[in-house]
Structures are given as C-alpha cells and as structure tokens.
Design a protein around this motif. Structure first.
Motif, PDB file in Angstrom:
ATOM      1  N   ALA A   1      37.698  33.789  26.245  1.00  0.00           N
ATOM      2  CA  ALA A   1      36.704  33.414  27.242  1.00  0.00           C
ATOM      3  C   ALA A   1      35.933  32.184  26.792  1.00  0.00           C
ATOM      4  O   ALA A   1      35.652  31.279  27.591  1.00  0.00           O
ATOM      5  CB  ALA A   1      35.750  34.578  27.499  1.00  0.00           C
ATOM      6  N   VAL A   2      35.595  32.113  25.512  1.00  0.00           N
ATOM      7  CA  VAL A   2      34.859  30.959  24.992  1.00  0.00           C
ATOM      8  C   VAL A   2      35.739  29.711  24.997  1.00  0.00           C
ATOM      9  O   VAL A   2      35.279  28.623  25.347  1.00  0.00           O
ATOM     10  CB  VAL A   2      34.332  31.243  23.574  1.00  0.00           C
ATOM     11  N   ARG A   3      36.991  29.852  24.633  1.00  0.00           N
ATOM     12  CA  ARG A   3      37.891  28.693  24.610  1.00  0.00           C
ATOM     13  C   ARG A   3      38.218  28.182  26.011  1.00  0.00           C
ATOM     14  O   ARG A   3      38.433  26.980  26.209  1.00  0.00           O
ATOM     15  CB  ARG A   3      39.194  29.060  23.884  1.00  0.00           C
ATOM     16  N   ASN A   4      38.238  29.080  27.007  1.00  0.00           N
ATOM     17  CA  ASN A   4      38.721  28.702  28.334  1.00  0.00           C
ATOM     18  C   ASN A   4      37.658  28.703  29.425  1.00  0.00           C
ATOM     19  O   ASN A   4      37.858  28.083  30.471  1.00  0.00           O
ATOM     20  CB  ASN A   4      39.852  29.638  28.762  1.00  0.00           C
ATOM     21  N   ALA A   5      36.542  29.384  29.204  1.00  0.00           N
ATOM     22  CA  ALA A   5      35.532  29.510  30.257  1.00  0.00           C
ATOM     23  C   ALA A   5      34.136  29.459  29.639  1.00  0.00           C
ATOM     24  O   ALA A   5      33.647  28.393  29.290  1.00  0.00           O
ATOM     25  CB  ALA A   5      35.758  30.809  31.042  1.00  0.00           C
ATOM     26  N   ILE A   6      33.482  30.617  29.470  1.00  0.00           N
ATOM     27  CA  ILE A   6      32.142  30.695  28.879  1.00  0.00           C
ATOM     28  C   ILE A   6      31.998  32.016  28.129  1.00  0.00           C
ATOM     29  O   ILE A   6      32.399  33.072  28.625  1.00  0.00           O
ATOM     30  CB  ILE A   6      31.008  30.647  29.928  1.00  0.00           C
ATOM     31  N   GLY A   7      31.369  31.943  26.975  1.00  0.00           N
ATOM     32  CA  GLY A   7      30.952  33.133  26.258  1.00  0.00           C
ATOM     33  C   GLY A   7      29.450  33.123  26.071  1.00  0.00           C
ATOM     34  O   GLY A   7      28.838  32.065  25.862  1.00  0.00           O
TER      35      GLY A   7
END
Length: 367
Positions: free
Chosen positions: A40-46
């Motif tokens: 999620a952090v690599r591709n969107a938001i964490g």
C-alpha cells in the motif's frame, strides 16, 4: 516496566491490530498483514502512528548554539521550517542516536528514537548543566501525536484535506509548514522513513483519533491502509535507511555507517569532533554493505558474513523484500572486504548461502 501507549492505542485495538511491546511502548506491528501494508505504501498510501518517537522542544537563550554543540550536522544556518538529519555522538565518536532537528517558527524541535528518548534527554540535561546553559527541554509526547502519511498518493490526499490556500507540492523535501487541518493549525513536514514521498503531521494528542479516522476516510478512494511496525521495517530496509540498535549504536561511528555527509566539521565545535576528525584522517575500519541472497534463505540480524572462508562481518538487518521479491540484508563488514558486485556468503544456521554485494539503497522510488 509499565509500557506506554500512544493517543491512538485504543484506535489500533479497535481496528484489530496486533499489538506488541516496542521500545517501551505498546505498538501495532500489523493490521491486515505486513506484505499488504508494505505494498500500500509503495503503490498508494500508508498511514502510520509514530507517536512513540521522542518529541523534544527547546526554549531559552542560546538554544541554537547549544544544539550546534551537540549535533554533528550544522544547526546555525537552518532556515525557518527546515529540517535536518543529524547524529548525537559521544566524545569518542560513537553514535548515541540519529535524530531530526527542526527549526520551527517559534522554537527548535528534536525528534529522537523511542528507545533512546530517556538517554538523549539525560545527555542533553547533563550538557545543559555542565556547560552552564539555561535551556528548557520539554518532552512533548503527552501533548502531540505524530502521524506519517506515506506513498505516491499522499500528496494528493493531504492537498485535498488542507485546501488550496497551502500548496503542499511547493514544499521541498526536509521542509515543513503550518497548515489548516480539521479546524486546527498543525505542522506538516515533507519527511518520512519509507523511501516514498509523504508527510509527517504533528497533531494535538486530543485530536489524534479524529485525524486518524479522517485520513482513512478521505484516503479510502486512494487505497490508503493503516500500517504497523512490521511494514515500516521492511520499507526502511529496502530504502537502505539505518535503524538505531541495528546499523547504529554507541560503538558505531557515523563513518562506520556511511553517514559522514551528515557530519559538518567546518567552523564549529561539537561533541565528538576531534575523534571523528581522526577517523576521517585514518579511514573507517568498518562499512555497511547491501546483500541480495542468491541461494534460498533469509539472513537475519546476527548472521555472519564470510569471504574466502573468513568471517568479515555481521548482518545488521535482513528480511524478504516484498518489492524486489528476494531476500535482502544490510551488513557491517571490514572496510574493503566485500566490494559491490562480489559474491560472498552468509552463514544461515550451519549452511553457507551465496549472496551478491549490491549498492545501497536496494529500492529508489520512481521520480
């Protein structure tokens, strides 16, 4: 020892997070799972709760000069709302902690590792007393929560939440500003510990739960997920970022850890300067290297690194990289013993596993 809880502890429990002891705190290690949170952090938001980090504020005459004599990086030329990474060293050059120093509009702030908060406060108070300063040092953890919003969609989400009056895209890396957020004015800084773009938000402790839920609600269309310590560690390792107690400790110098660019010698005095000047002259005995395992297995912390049958160092951090889909590790080895591109071995249990020496970091975000 009584474990501490951040203002979001009940929120994490209600969300089903797995809670573990960490650096004297009860913290979420994962929610949905480390891999899903990492991606999620690599591709969107964490969204991270990092309120366990020590938040130290300084007041009194001479604060800038006081801190400039403590930190390896220069404080006196910080611009308003600028942040710098720095180290706190002993007189022998060993690292007591790695920190962020903030020059805010009204005061200076230091964010230190949770495990080192008491140690650093005691160190600062000792210097304050012995050098006859009159600096007021306050620990702000009971008043402030610290939230990290990280990932390629973080800017879009936060811009929508703070409104058009503040152009977050204009804020450079390691800079900050004061922004309107849920009816309050908070400090937002373009910093993080994941290798992705993002911001860290200093939020009043009483407003932390409201901020957390608002970020998750507004970020849902962008794919936001709450993220625990497990993915925080895999993310920082892929980005080649040191963790105190692993790549850094009080027996390790900034030169040993490849952090010499954060030591500013010219026209200033700071604790550890003489020892570090001598080390610069002689050259460090140790260095950090990156390893990608060729053979199966994971080289965990403490795994020995072997070159031509001789032990040359030890793994400081190791994991399976969800982004690269291979086992990676950072190791502290004798300087020059394992050059980039070479094949070395790590001793996993009783077996030697082949590994390739690679340049750090393992991962860099697309620009």
């Amino acid at each position: 020892m009584q474990l501490k809880r951040t203002p979001l502890y009940a929120t994490h429990v209600a969300a089903g997070a797995r809670i573990v002891p960490f650096a004297g705190w009860e913290m979420p290690v994962q929610y949905e799972g480390v891999i899903a949170e990492h991606q999620a952090v690599r591709n969107a938001i964490g969204l991270f709760d990092i309120s366990h980090m020590g938040i130290l504020d300084f007041a009194g005459d001479g604060v800038c000069a006081f801190l400039d004599g403590i930190l390896t990086n220069k404080v006196s030329d910080l611009a308003e709302n600028q942040i710098r990474y720095s180290l706190v060293c002993r007189p022998d050059g060993g690292v007591l902690d790695d920190v962020l120093i903030y020059r805010l509009p009204t005061h200076y702030r230091l964010v230190v590792n949770a495990s080192n908060t008491d140690k650093i406060v005691n160190w600062l108070e000792h210097q304050n007393a012995t050098q006859h300063w009159s600096i007021d040092i306050s620990v702000e953890n009971s008043n402030l929560a610290l939230l990290a919003v990280q990932g390629p969609q973080a800017l879009t989400l936060l811009q929508d939440m703070v409104g058009a009056a503040t152009d977050l895209a204009a804020i450079r890396y390691y800079r900050g500003t004061q922004v309107p957020f849920l009816g309050k004015t908070i400090t937002a800084t373009r910093t993080g510990y994941t290798g992705e773009d993002g911001f860290e938000l200093f939020v009043p402790a009483d407003d932390a739960a409201e901020a957390w839920h608002a970020l998750l609600e507004k970020g849902a269309p962008h794919g936001i997920k709450p993220v625990g310590l497990g993915a925080r560690d895999t993310l920082r390792l892929e980005a080649g970022l040191p963790l105190y107690g692993h790549e850094l400790d009080d027996a390790t110098s900034p030169f040993d850890a490849g952090l010499q660019k954060f030591v500013r010698f010219r026209n200033r005095q700071f604790i550890g300067k003489e020892a570090l000047l001598e080390e610069r002259r002689m050259g460090p005995d140790r260095e950090l290297i990156g390893l990608e395992l060729i053979d199966r297995g994971i080289a965990r912390e403490g795994t020995l690194v072997v070159v031509d049958g001789e032990d040359v160092g030890v793994v400081t951090s190791g994991t399976f990289s969800p982004t690269l889909q291979k086992a990676i590790a950072i190791a502290n080895v004798e300087t020059g013993s394992a050059l980039v591109g070479a094949t070395v071995h790590v001793r996993v249990r009783a077996d030697l596993r082949a590994s390739r020496v690679v340049a750090l970091p393992f991962y860099q975000r697309p620009r």
